[in-house]
Design an enzyme around this catalytic site. Structure first.
Site, PDB file in Angstrom:
ATOM      1  N   HIS A  14      -2.999  -7.871 -11.308  1.00  0.00           N
ATOM      2  CA  HIS A  14      -2.950  -7.145 -10.023  1.00  0.00           C
ATOM      3  C   HIS A  14      -3.435  -5.716 -10.280  1.00  0.00           C
ATOM      4  O   HIS A  14      -2.721  -4.904 -10.859  1.00  0.00           O
ATOM      5  CB  HIS A  14      -1.516  -7.122  -9.472  1.00  0.00           C
ATOM      6  CG  HIS A  14      -1.385  -6.386  -8.163  1.00  0.00           C
ATOM      7  ND1 HIS A  14      -0.570  -6.839  -7.149  1.00  0.00           N
ATOM      8  CD2 HIS A  14      -1.937  -5.248  -7.700  1.00  0.00           C
ATOM      9  CE1 HIS A  14      -0.635  -6.005  -6.128  1.00  0.00           C
ATOM     10  NE2 HIS A  14      -1.460  -5.023  -6.447  1.00  0.00           N
ATOM     11  N   HIS A  16      -5.955  -2.285  -8.711  1.00  0.00           N
ATOM     12  CA  HIS A  16      -6.786  -1.613  -7.703  1.00  0.00           C
ATOM     13  C   HIS A  16      -7.858  -0.803  -8.421  1.00  0.00           C
ATOM     14  O   HIS A  16      -7.533   0.147  -9.142  1.00  0.00           O
ATOM     15  CB  HIS A  16      -5.932  -0.682  -6.837  1.00  0.00           C
ATOM     16  CG  HIS A  16      -4.873  -1.416  -6.080  1.00  0.00           C
ATOM     17  ND1 HIS A  16      -5.065  -1.890  -4.805  1.00  0.00           N
ATOM     18  CD2 HIS A  16      -3.622  -1.798  -6.449  1.00  0.00           C
ATOM     19  CE1 HIS A  16      -3.964  -2.527  -4.408  1.00  0.00           C
ATOM     20  NE2 HIS A  16      -3.077  -2.483  -5.383  1.00  0.00           N
ATOM     21  N   LYS A 100      -5.494 -12.800  -0.875  1.00  0.00           N
ATOM     22  CA  LYS A 100      -4.392 -11.844  -0.833  1.00  0.00           C
ATOM     23  C   LYS A 100      -3.816 -11.728   0.575  1.00  0.00           C
ATOM     24  O   LYS A 100      -4.547 -11.476   1.529  1.00  0.00           O
ATOM     25  CB  LYS A 100      -4.921 -10.469  -1.279  1.00  0.00           C
ATOM     26  CG  LYS A 100      -3.927  -9.339  -1.166  1.00  0.00           C
ATOM     27  CD  LYS A 100      -2.793  -9.491  -2.166  1.00  0.00           C
ATOM     28  CE  LYS A 100      -1.695  -8.473  -1.914  1.00  0.00           C
ATOM     29  NZ  LYS A 100      -1.578  -7.472  -2.973  1.00  0.00           N
ATOM     30  N   HIS A 137       1.881  -9.641  -0.985  1.00  0.00           N
ATOM     31  CA  HIS A 137       2.683  -8.415  -0.948  1.00  0.00           C
ATOM     32  C   HIS A 137       3.937  -8.774  -0.158  1.00  0.00           C
ATOM     33  O   HIS A 137       3.897  -8.889   1.063  1.00  0.00           O
ATOM     34  CB  HIS A 137       1.920  -7.269  -0.277  1.00  0.00           C
ATOM     35  CG  HIS A 137       2.722  -6.001  -0.223  1.00  0.00           C
ATOM     36  ND1 HIS A 137       2.460  -4.911  -1.003  1.00  0.00           N
ATOM     37  CD2 HIS A 137       3.827  -5.686   0.504  1.00  0.00           C
ATOM     38  CE1 HIS A 137       3.353  -3.963  -0.760  1.00  0.00           C
ATOM     39  NE2 HIS A 137       4.199  -4.410   0.160  1.00  0.00           N
ATOM     40  N   HIS A 175       4.181  -7.819  -7.667  1.00  0.00           N
ATOM     41  CA  HIS A 175       4.994  -6.620  -7.911  1.00  0.00           C
ATOM     42  C   HIS A 175       6.442  -6.797  -7.462  1.00  0.00           C
ATOM     43  O   HIS A 175       6.928  -6.082  -6.591  1.00  0.00           O
ATOM     44  CB  HIS A 175       4.362  -5.353  -7.326  1.00  0.00           C
ATOM     45  CG  HIS A 175       3.865  -5.465  -5.900  1.00  0.00           C
ATOM     46  ND1 HIS A 175       4.621  -5.985  -4.883  1.00  0.00           N
ATOM     47  CD2 HIS A 175       2.680  -5.112  -5.345  1.00  0.00           C
ATOM     48  CE1 HIS A 175       3.923  -5.924  -3.769  1.00  0.00           C
ATOM     49  NE2 HIS A 175       2.751  -5.412  -4.012  1.00  0.00           N
ATOM     50  N   ASP A 248      -0.566  -3.250 -10.985  1.00  0.00           N
ATOM     51  CA  ASP A 248      -0.652  -2.580  -9.686  1.00  0.00           C
ATOM     52  C   ASP A 248      -1.072  -1.128  -9.876  1.00  0.00           C
ATOM     53  O   ASP A 248      -0.682  -0.259  -9.093  1.00  0.00           O
ATOM     54  CB  ASP A 248       0.661  -2.675  -8.905  1.00  0.00           C
ATOM     55  CG  ASP A 248       0.450  -2.451  -7.419  1.00  0.00           C
ATOM     56  OD1 ASP A 248      -0.713  -2.352  -6.986  1.00  0.00           O
ATOM     57  OD2 ASP A 248       1.455  -2.366  -6.686  1.00  0.00           O
TER      58      ASP A 248
HETATM   59  N1  OTD Z   1       1.195  -0.231  -3.726  1.00  0.00           N
HETATM   60  N2  OTD Z   1      -0.310   1.496  -3.494  1.00  0.00           N
HETATM   61  C1  OTD Z   1      -1.340   0.627  -3.287  1.00  0.00           C
HETATM   62  C2  OTD Z   1      -1.140  -0.685  -3.320  1.00  0.00           C
HETATM   63  C3  OTD Z   1       0.123  -1.145  -3.845  1.00  0.00           C
HETATM   64  O1  OTD Z   1       1.332  -2.721  -2.604  1.00  0.00           O
HETATM   65  C4  OTD Z   1       0.481  -2.525  -3.467  1.00  0.00           C
HETATM   66  O2  OTD Z   1      -0.124  -3.442  -4.015  1.00  0.00           O
HETATM   67  C5  OTD Z   1      -2.663   1.197  -3.084  1.00  0.00           C
HETATM   68  O3  OTD Z   1      -2.762   2.420  -3.126  1.00  0.00           O
HETATM   69  O4  OTD Z   1      -3.627   0.438  -2.887  1.00  0.00           O
HETATM   70  C6  OTD Z   1       0.954   1.062  -3.664  1.00  0.00           C
HETATM   71  O5  OTD Z   1       1.892   1.870  -3.749  1.00  0.00           O
HETATM   72 ZN    ZN Z   2      -1.323  -3.351  -5.404  1.00  0.00          ZN
HETATM   73 ZN    ZN Z   3       1.316  -4.791  -2.631  1.00  0.00          ZN
END
Ligand code: OTD
Ligand code: ZN
Ligand code: ZN
Length: 347
Positions: A14, A16, A100, A137, A175, A248
């Site tokens: 996971h 970004h 997702k 999520h 997460h 994450d």
């Molecule tokens: N959580 N920030 C972000 C995604 C995650 O939920 C998530 O996967 C992001 O900035 O893309 C966060 O706090």
């Molecule tokens: Zn995330």
């Molecule tokens: Zn998330």
């Protein structure tokens, strides 16, 4: 005295990576230690179609520095307009590894997510048929639900019914932040596994809120109390194949974090492996680190494990990861694990 640990090269289930200058700044940090990563599709606009995912994958590969190896495992962002045929084609061609599900409004750039699960049922049923995993999520977005209770509410109100209605759907509860989430995965009736982040293993809400507010620890799902953190550590260090690493790592520039309405997200890609080695050692579970970072994820996704390895070395002197990373648009702050780290990754 030095101690060494060699394990199969880890993957991040996971991640970004963003786009543009941020992508160029953070991609090498992941590729340095990780062979593959599940790439989150919450760009603006989101990665919704197979065509979007192809274009994004090409941008990622173009941003990879010469000589580095990395395989992005692409995902599609599920919307109420998603076409089951487009998803099936993207899966059949090998383009995507998962889809997702963001409940609309649950986290950063989730506005285009799902409001009513009934509207995506045909896609989910198709995914169950073809064996394509759904990454979730897992938080409700109902403003009346306390932000610390949103994961638990999702498990009972949304995920349990879903696993009963479509038991063949392969689900990754992403997460996980509570003992409720850990227990849900252990007892699930459907086909459910879970990822755990670096930061939810290393910190609890006191680190974020006691003695001052620390915006760099603000993320979603929000970090919970220490008893939940302990449940996450127990699951991660247990070797249970249903739990594996999804960092994450979610970079935001400092000016977006340090603001009257700061963004959610923790940037942990560079020091994750040092954090985890230290944590697993503390819990006398160094022998389970490889399962968590390098074995359980591929097994779950039906992918081969990596043949390459990485070596970590415990030294008397702490690692000196830079506190700040620089991009043309501003600086980015690395996750502060609250303690010095002594496990160095040998590049
Ligand atoms: N959580 N920030 C972000 C995604 C995650 O939920 C998530 O996967 C992001 O900035 O893309 C966060 O706090
Ligand atoms: Zn995330
Ligand atoms: Zn998330």
């Amino acid at each position: 005295m030095t101690e060494r640990l060699t394990i199969r090269r880890p993957d991040d289930w996971h991640l970004h990576l963003r786009d543009g200058a941020m992508l160029r700044a953070v991609l090498p940090e992941t590729a340095r230690h990780f062979a593959r990563a599940i790439i989150m599709p919450n760009l603006v606009p989101p990665v919704v179609t197979g065509a979007d995912a192809t274009a994004y994958r090409d941008r990622i590969m173009a941003a990879l520095p010469e000589g580095m190896q990395f395989t992005p495992l692409m995902t599609l962002y599920l919307t109420e307009q998603t076409d089951p045929d487009d998803v099936a084609a993207a899966h059949a061609s090998g383009l995507i590894t998962a889809v997702k599900l963001y409940p609309a409004g649950a986290t950063t750039n989730s506005q285009s997510g799902v409001r009513n699960l009934d509207h995506v049922r045909p896609v989910l049923e198709r995914m169950a048929e073809i064996g394509l995993p759904l990454c979730i999520h897992g938080e409700v977005t109902d403003p009346a639900t306390d932000i610390f209770d949103r994961e638990e509410a999702f498990l009972n109100g949304v995920l349990r019914p879903l696993t009963q209605e479509i038991p063949d759907l392969k689900i990754t509860l992403e997460h996980i932040t509570t003992h409720h989430g850990i227990r849900f995965v252990r007892e699930a009736e459907g086909d459910v596994a879970g990822t755990i982040t670096t930061h939810h293993l290393m910190i609890n809400r006191n680190h974020m809120l006691a003695g001052g507010i620390r915006p760099h620890y603000y993320c979603l799902p929000i970090v919970k109390r220490a008893s939940h953190q302990r449940a996450l550590i127990a699951a991660a260090t247990s070797g249970d194949p249903r739990f594996f690493l999804g960092t994450d790592s979610a970079p935001h520039l400092d000016h977006a974090k340090i603001s009257e309405c700061g963004c959610a997200g923790v940037f942990s890609a560079p020091n994750t492996m040092s954090c985890l080695a230290q944590l697993f050692e503390e819990y006398e579970a160094l022998d389970k680190l490889e399962a968590f970072t390098s074995l359980n994820g591929p097994a779950r996704y039906g992918l081969p494990v990596n043949e390459e390895t990485i070596t970590l070395e415990k030294r008397d002197t702490p690692c000196n990861y830079p506190a700040k990373y620089h991009t043309p648009d501003g600086t980015l702050t690395l996750f502060d694990p609250t303690v010095p780290l002594y496990w160095h990754v040998l590049d």
